[in-house]
Scaffold this motif. Structure first.
Motif, short mmCIF file in Angstrom:
data_model
loop_
_atom_site.label_atom_id
_atom_site.label_comp_id
_atom_site.label_asym_id
_atom_site.label_seq_id
_atom_site.Cartn_x
_atom_site.Cartn_y
_atom_site.Cartn_z
N GLY A 167 0.68 -6.66 5.42
CA GLY A 167 -0.46 -6.04 4.77
C GLY A 167 -1.31 -7.04 4.02
O GLY A 167 -0.84 -8.10 3.60
N ASP A 168 -2.57 -6.68 3.86
CA ASP A 168 -3.50 -7.46 3.05
C ASP A 168 -4.24 -6.45 2.18
O ASP A 168 -5.20 -5.83 2.62
N TRP A 169 -3.80 -6.30 0.93
CA TRP A 169 -4.31 -5.25 0.04
C TRP A 169 -4.95 -5.91 -1.18
O TRP A 169 -4.27 -6.58 -1.96
N GLU A 170 -6.26 -5.71 -1.35
CA GLU A 170 -6.98 -6.38 -2.42
C GLU A 170 -7.97 -5.44 -3.09
O GLU A 170 -8.42 -4.46 -2.50
N GLY B 175 -3.72 -3.79 7.63
CA GLY B 175 -2.45 -4.37 8.02
C GLY B 175 -2.01 -3.93 9.40
O GLY B 175 -2.70 -3.18 10.10
N ILE B 176 -0.84 -4.41 9.78
CA ILE B 176 -0.24 -4.11 11.06
C ILE B 176 1.23 -3.76 10.85
O ILE B 176 1.89 -4.33 9.97
N PHE C 110 13.85 -7.40 4.03
CA PHE C 110 13.28 -8.56 3.34
C PHE C 110 11.91 -8.18 2.82
O PHE C 110 11.11 -7.53 3.52
N TYR C 111 11.62 -8.57 1.55
CA TYR C 111 10.36 -8.23 0.91
C TYR C 111 9.66 -9.50 0.41
O TYR C 111 10.29 -10.36 -0.23
N ASP C 112 8.36 -9.59 0.68
CA ASP C 112 7.57 -10.72 0.21
C ASP C 112 6.16 -10.20 -0.10
O ASP C 112 5.77 -9.12 0.32
N PHE D 6 4.50 -7.73 2.61
CA PHE D 6 5.19 -8.10 3.84
C PHE D 6 6.62 -7.58 3.78
O PHE D 6 7.34 -7.82 2.80
N THR D 7 7.03 -6.84 4.81
CA THR D 7 8.41 -6.36 4.89
C THR D 7 8.95 -6.64 6.28
O THR D 7 8.21 -6.67 7.27
N LEU D 8 10.24 -6.82 6.34
CA LEU D 8 10.93 -7.08 7.60
C LEU D 8 12.33 -6.49 7.48
O LEU D 8 12.99 -6.65 6.44
N GLY D 9 12.79 -5.81 8.52
CA GLY D 9 14.13 -5.24 8.43
C GLY D 9 14.69 -4.84 9.77
O GLY D 9 13.95 -4.72 10.76
#
Length: 899
Positions: free
Chosen positions: A742-745, A719-720, A802-804, A780-783
């Protein structure tokens, strides 16, 4: 004579040239409010020529060049470079700004073992929250909530009860992030987990919290995958003072705190003490709680060579718990619904209560051997006592209100002859049991630091720990019974069930003693083996490691290497479900399966398991110019499995999947800084193989917890992260923002086992999980956050997040279920009144409103049932899923008197 005149002329020429080439520089160093900073360092860049500011912040020094740069620094402030010339040598006031991530001024002891970002020049992704912000914004929440405005950090589970939150960093759960208290590791030795109710007092005693995401910089012989979180506590200060505070909040919450510091006397002694008490009904129904925090710190500085600090702290508490319910039940009974409580004769009763008392003792010693050599050591011990309650026996279904029907329970128990009930046969009754988890833990972390020169620094240290844990069940409340009979089928030393004449051989226990779920009495209670039911086992975990770090740093370039090697040993001692078949002496078992009231001697030790692990980290950074810096870190870990992964069946059988976990991490970062603005960009990629992934949910048919284990799991997290901070409107407005993608798998397949609450295996299967999304954290988070000082004493702050990309917490699965996205807004006000002859006393008022706009959202889900056509749904989620709603709008208000 002529030669003499010529020589004199040449000498005068060189003297004049030297004088003319020198530049006398003067100036003043101030903070953001214009107040002078005495003792600030002023150094001509590229030289050792420097000075310090006087009491008024003024300085004067002579440079050998007519132009250049000054490097101005002060503890706790961002270092600044200022240009000078011979024509402009009388500089304007040099203003230094507080460094949000600096903790140097806070760390009084343990400087070598409290390893904070900034302790070495090679950067990491880091966020720091200091005491002022913690006290302002934490309110009635867990200390984990101090980190919510941080990239790639997700906090869930608050609705479970006081102290039941969980935190994930870059998608890795808290058992994979290292947590340290003044350099002391505090993750559970058995499973790496954090139980925040045991650390509720950190809110009161923390001077700062710093989270290093990813590879981190901790000086420990253990690998943390998600990152490292340092809790730095208050230490004995040189100045006398203290505070008293009181807070109230929604749902009858009340808290009061008293802190006092004696100040350091002439002989170098100082003492700090703190005590707090809190209680409340909890946000969810049936979530009552109560606790205290005590903190005693003794400091002694006999001379400039030695510095000692002794700390004793603890947070005894009890809190009732809410578990995930079916969403349909929340829709029926309300979003605060909790099925774990009820009433009997009008009095409140609960089935699920956590109670614990964990005194922590540590002694920090800093030894300045000479100007270039230091030794720092922390010795520590903790003694945890307590557990959690739950149902055992014939659980009666809930009543029409969806609560535990205690009237029916007491009626059932009252019908059993002589009140002698059991967990088997015709006289099955119901009790509230307590699952106890007691431990004694001792350890030491020591670090030796040597500066070979101004560029090269070397560290080497030891990390030693030994842990003894005890696990057993007892009766917490008989619910009207007089005694409880328990039977368990015995195993031999090869983990086979014993039989005699074709029937099972059982151990028989009868007890008439109960123990209250009280954290203070749990600390001193004595538990006899004959009063333990269902299980009784201990474990010894020993750990020893060495670590080293070498750093080379210049003005524009730095690089480091960090490595460790450790060995862990694990052994389990079972006192309950094992017996030597030769001791049965031919006693028969009735065909009805009636347990044997025999005096079989039991107790079998498992094989001792020993594992070696290591980690290697290296990194470098390059300063392009005054505003731009880049860095890269890389790490390879071989991490030993936790105790619970070695003995996953909770018997002496060692898992065939026991092996070290393989971790490879890569990080790249960029930072940008100019006047009034800083920004950071961090990218990461972490591969993690040979994992044991666990999850749990409530079995709707029994009301008991069901556990799922996935062995051999592999995860790939990448992720970044971006964060920034700006000072606007003449530094009155602090504007912060962050985002993380993020990309968590999961990768490949696992072996999946489902177990009941008593760890009996229900099913085992191979499980394809390739491409399945990692759950329990938003990908994904944004704040952003605003903090505006309207006046010097009145401010308002606002945070929005914000959470997604949040998936269900169901462990390793192929098709995980995504929860609806949501956003949260928080608002706060602060006001201060200064008084006293020197204005050194104050009254501080604070009001917080959390979830300002009353967002309705699912913060956590333990199942992943897809919605089919015709199914009842809530925001697209099948209502048969087990989840929990986040808190609605809450508030808290506090007043604090500083003296």
């Amino acid at each position: 004579m002529k030669n003499f005149k010529n020589l004199l002329f040449v000498a005068l020429f060189f003297i004049s040239a030297t004088i003319l080439g020198q530049t006398k520089i003067t100036g003043t160093v101030v903070d953001q409010s214009g107040e002078p900073l005495p003792g600030a360092s002023v150094l001509v860049k590229g030289t050792k020529n420097g000075t310090s500011t006087d009491f008024d912040g003024k300085f004067s020094l002579t440079a050998s060049k007519s132009s250049g740069k000054l490097v101005v620094s002060f503890i706790g402030y961002t270092t600044r470079e200022v240009s000078f010339t011979a024509a402009n040598a009388n500089l304007k006031p040099i203003q230094l700004k507080e460094d949000a991530n600096s903790l140097d001024e806070i760390v009084v002891v343990g400087k070598g073992v409290i390893d904070l970002a900034g302790g070495r020049k090679t950067p990491v992704a880091v966020s720091t929250i200091k005491a002022e912000e913690i006290q302002k914004k934490i309110g009635t929440q867990d200390v984990t909530m101090t980190l919510v405005n941080t990239p790639s950090v997700y906090v869930a589970g608050q609705a479970g009860g006081f102290g039941d939150s969980r935190i994930s960093v870059r998608g890795f759960a808290q058992d994979n992030t290292a947590y340290l208290l003044n350099g002391q590791p505090i993750n559970g030795m058995e499973d790496g987990k954090m139980y925040w109710s045991n650390w509720s007092g950190i809110n009161d005693i923390a001077s700062a919290v710093q989270i290093q995401r990813g590879l981190g910089a901790s000086k420990l012989a253990i690998s943390s995958v998600g990152g490292t979180t340092n809790f730095v506590t208050k230490t004995t200060a040189k100045k006398e003072g203290g505070y008293f505070s009181s807070a109230v909040a929604n749902n009858s919450y009340f808290k009061s705190t008293l802190f006092y510091n004696t100040g350091q006397n002439e002989k170098g002694f100082a003492t700090s003490v703190m005590f707090s008490h809190w209680q409340g009904d909890g946000y969810m129904d049936g979530n009552k709680g109560q606790g205290q925090t005590y903190f005693i710190s003794f400091g002694y500085t006999p001379n400039e060579t030695h510095n000692f600090n002794f700390l004793l702290t603890g947070a005894p508490q009890w809190h009732d718990q809410a578990f995930n319910e079916n969403i349909s039940e929340y829709l029926q009974y309300g979003r605060r619904y909790n099925s774990n409580w009820g009433t009997y004769n009008g009095n409140y009763q609960t089935e699920r209560r956590n109670f614990y008392h964990k005194p922590v003792i540590n002694l920090n010693w800093d030894y300045k051997i000479n100007e270039t050599t230091n030794l720092s050591t922390v010795l520590y011990a903790s003694f945890g006592r307590g557990g959690g309650t739950g149902p055992r026996g014939a659980r009666v279904n809930t009543n029409s209100d969806g609560q535990v029907d205690y009237d029916a329970i007491y009626a059932l128990n009252g019908s059993i002859p002589n009140g002698a009930a059991s967990n088997f046969g015709s006289n099955q009754g119901y009790i509230t049991r307590a699952s106890m988890n007691n431990h004694s833990w001792y350890g030491m972390v020591s670090n030796y630091e040597k500066e070979f020169n101004e560029n090269l620094t070397f560290n080497v240290g030891l990390d030693l720990r030994t842990y003894y844990g005890e696990h057993f069940r007892i009766v917490e409340n008989f619910r009207g019974l007089t005694s409880w009979n328990e039977g368990i089928r015995m195993r031999d030393q090869n983990d086979n069930h014993q039989t005699y004449g074709g029937f099972g051989t059982y151990k028989f226990v009868q007890t008439n003693k109960n123990f209250n779920a009280n954290p203070w009495s749990a600390l001193t209670n004595s538990y006899k083996e004959e009063d333990k039911i269902n299980y009784s086992n201990d474990e010894r975990i020993s750990y020893g490691g060495v670590f080293t770090q070498l750093e080379y740093a210049t003005d524009n370039f730095s690089t480091f290497f960090q490595g460790s090697l450790s060995q862990q040993t694990h052994q389990r001692f079972d006192h309950y479900q094992y017996a030597d078949s030769s001791l049965i002496n031919g006693t028969s078992v009735q065909s009805s399966g009636t347990p044997l009231p025999s005096n079989i001697e039991e107790g079998v030790n498992s094989e001792k398991v020993s594992n070696v692990g290591y980690n290697l980290k290296t990194g470098a950074s390059y300063t392009i110019n005054d505003s731009n810096k880049v860095y890269a870190n890389i790490g390879v870990y071989s991490r030993q499995p936790y105790h619970d992964a070695i003995f996953p069946s909770f018997n002496n059988q060692i898992s065939p999947f026991t092996q070290n976990e393989d971790i490879f991490g890569l990080e790249l970062g960029y930072s940008f800084a100019v006047e009034n603005f800083t920004a950071n960009v961090n990218t990461y990629r972490t591969s993690w193989k040979n994992r044991v992934v666990s999850s749990s949910a409530v079995d709707s048919s029994t009301g008991l917890v069901q556990n799922t284990l996935n062995f051999g799991a592999e995860q790939l997290h990448q992720g970044i992260e971006i964060d920034f901070r700006a000072k606007l409107l003449n530094d009155r407005l602090d504007f912060k923002g962050f985002t993380s993608i993020g990309d968590w798998e999961y990768v490949g397949s696992t072996v999946r086992q489902v177990r009941d609450e008593d760890q009996n295996i229900i099913s085992t299967s191979n499980n394809d999980v390739d491409g399945g999304k990692v759950g329990d954290a938003a990908q994904f988070t944004l704040g952003f956050g605003l903090d505006y000082r309207i006046t010097d004493d009145f401010s308002v702050d606002f945070d929005w997040r914000f959470y997604d990309g949040l998936y269900a917490n169901v462990g390793a699965v192929k098709n995980n279920l995504e929860l609806p996205s949501y956003d949260i807004a928080d608002l706060g006000f602060s006001y201060r009144i200064k008084f006293g002859e020197e204005k050194d006393q104050s009254l501080n008022f604070r009001v917080n409103v959390n979830n300002l706009f009353y967002e309705v959202y699912l913060s956590d889900m333990r199942t992943a049932v897809e919605a089919a056509p015709g199914d009842t749904t809530w925001n697209g989620i099948n209502v048969n899923n087990q989840g929990i709603f986040g808190w609605g709008r809450t508030w808290n208000a506090s007043i604090r008197y500083n003296f």
